[in-house]
Enzyme design. Structure first.
Site, PDB file in Angstrom:
ATOM      1  CB  CYS A 162      -0.873  -0.195   1.283  1.00 25.93           C
ATOM      2  SG  CYS A 162      -2.108   1.564   1.426  1.00 25.93           S
ATOM      3  CG  HIS A 172      -5.692  -2.482  -1.218  1.00 26.78           C
ATOM      4  ND1 HIS A 172      -4.579  -3.059  -0.639  1.00 26.78           N
ATOM      5  CD2 HIS A 172      -5.304  -1.162  -1.126  1.00 26.78           C
ATOM      6  CE1 HIS A 172      -3.796  -2.145  -0.021  1.00 26.78           C
ATOM      7  NE2 HIS A 172      -4.197  -0.781  -0.263  1.00 26.78           N
ATOM      8  CD  GLU A 173      -6.386   1.336  -3.712  1.00 23.73           C
ATOM      9  OE1 GLU A 173      -6.720   2.412  -3.024  1.00 23.73           O
ATOM     10  OE2 GLU A 173      -5.569   0.609  -3.999  1.00 23.73           O
ATOM     11  CG  HIS A 179      -7.352   2.767   1.296  1.00 21.48           C
ATOM     12  ND1 HIS A 179      -6.507   3.049   2.237  1.00 21.48           N
ATOM     13  CD2 HIS A 179      -6.549   2.012   0.267  1.00 21.48           C
ATOM     14  CE1 HIS A 179      -5.437   2.625   2.143  1.00 21.48           C
ATOM     15  NE2 HIS A 179      -5.333   1.829   0.936  1.00 21.48           N
TER      16      HIS A 179
HETATM   17 CO    CO Z   1      -3.804   0.943   0.077  1.00 16.04          CO
END
Ligand code: CO
Length: 189
Positions: A116, A160-161, A164
């Site tokens: 990341c 993954h995004e 966030h």
């Molecule tokens: Co990330």
């Protein structure tokens, strides 16, 4: 000073907040911001620019990572290149208010683990995610709602995004007792 964003690191509390929905995703300033995030990823993958501006190479970026706690994210990486290494086919998502509307039971994970732009230290271990997801979002390119069906690597990067936007980091998913615990049915990528 770098013309590119300063990436918020994981010691910043703002990265752990739930991001707010963009009320007017068709607003020019939002579209511009998302396009700049896209440009950052493209630049980070260019060896010369990457070195000049000391950028960490990335395939995905979420708005909270540039200090904007709104629900927006970008994904960009080449899937086909010509002999000179120039991309001829790319995965390119520039999404505002993305949400998962459907997901598979089947899971997958990156054999090499995840990384990341906001995380300096190495956190080893497997991150299990859905193998296939269907995402609905406002597309900053066409400025219309769109539906994306993603599988495998593309689905992993998107998840993954998306994490966030809810203040979740990849290493939150790694099993603390056994980071490399195996799930029999999960597909290794
Ligand atoms: Co990330």
């Amino acid at each position: 000073m770098s013309k590119y964003f300063k990436i918020v690191q994981d010691n910043e509390p703002s990265l752990r907040e739930r991001c707010r929905v963009v009320e007017n995703p068709d607003d020019d300033s939002i579209i511009e911001l998302v396009n700049k995030m896209h440009d950052y990823l493209v630049a980070s993958q260019d060896p010369k620019i990457k070195e000049k501006y000391q950028l960490k190479e990335g395939v995905g970026l979420a708005a909270p990572q540039i200090g904007e706690n709104i629900r927006a994210l970008v994904v960009y990486y080449p899937i086909e290149e010509d002999e000179d290494g120039n991309p001829t086919k790319v995965v390119d998502h520039r999404l505002i208010n993305p949400r998962i509307i459907s997901e598979s039971v089947k899971e997958s994970y990156l054999g090499a683990g995840e990384g990341c732009l906001s995380v300096k230290e190495n956190h080893e271990g497997y991150v299990y995610r859905k193998f296939k997801i269907i995402v609905k979002a406002f597309d900053a390119v066409t400025r219309k709602e769109k539906i994306i069906t993603a599988r495998g690597y593309e689905a992993i990067v998107l998840q993954h995004e998306l994490d966030h936007l809810n203040g979740v980091l990849y290493y939150d998913h790694i099993n603390k007792e056994n980071p490399f615990i195996r799930k029999e049915d999960a597909i290794r990528i």
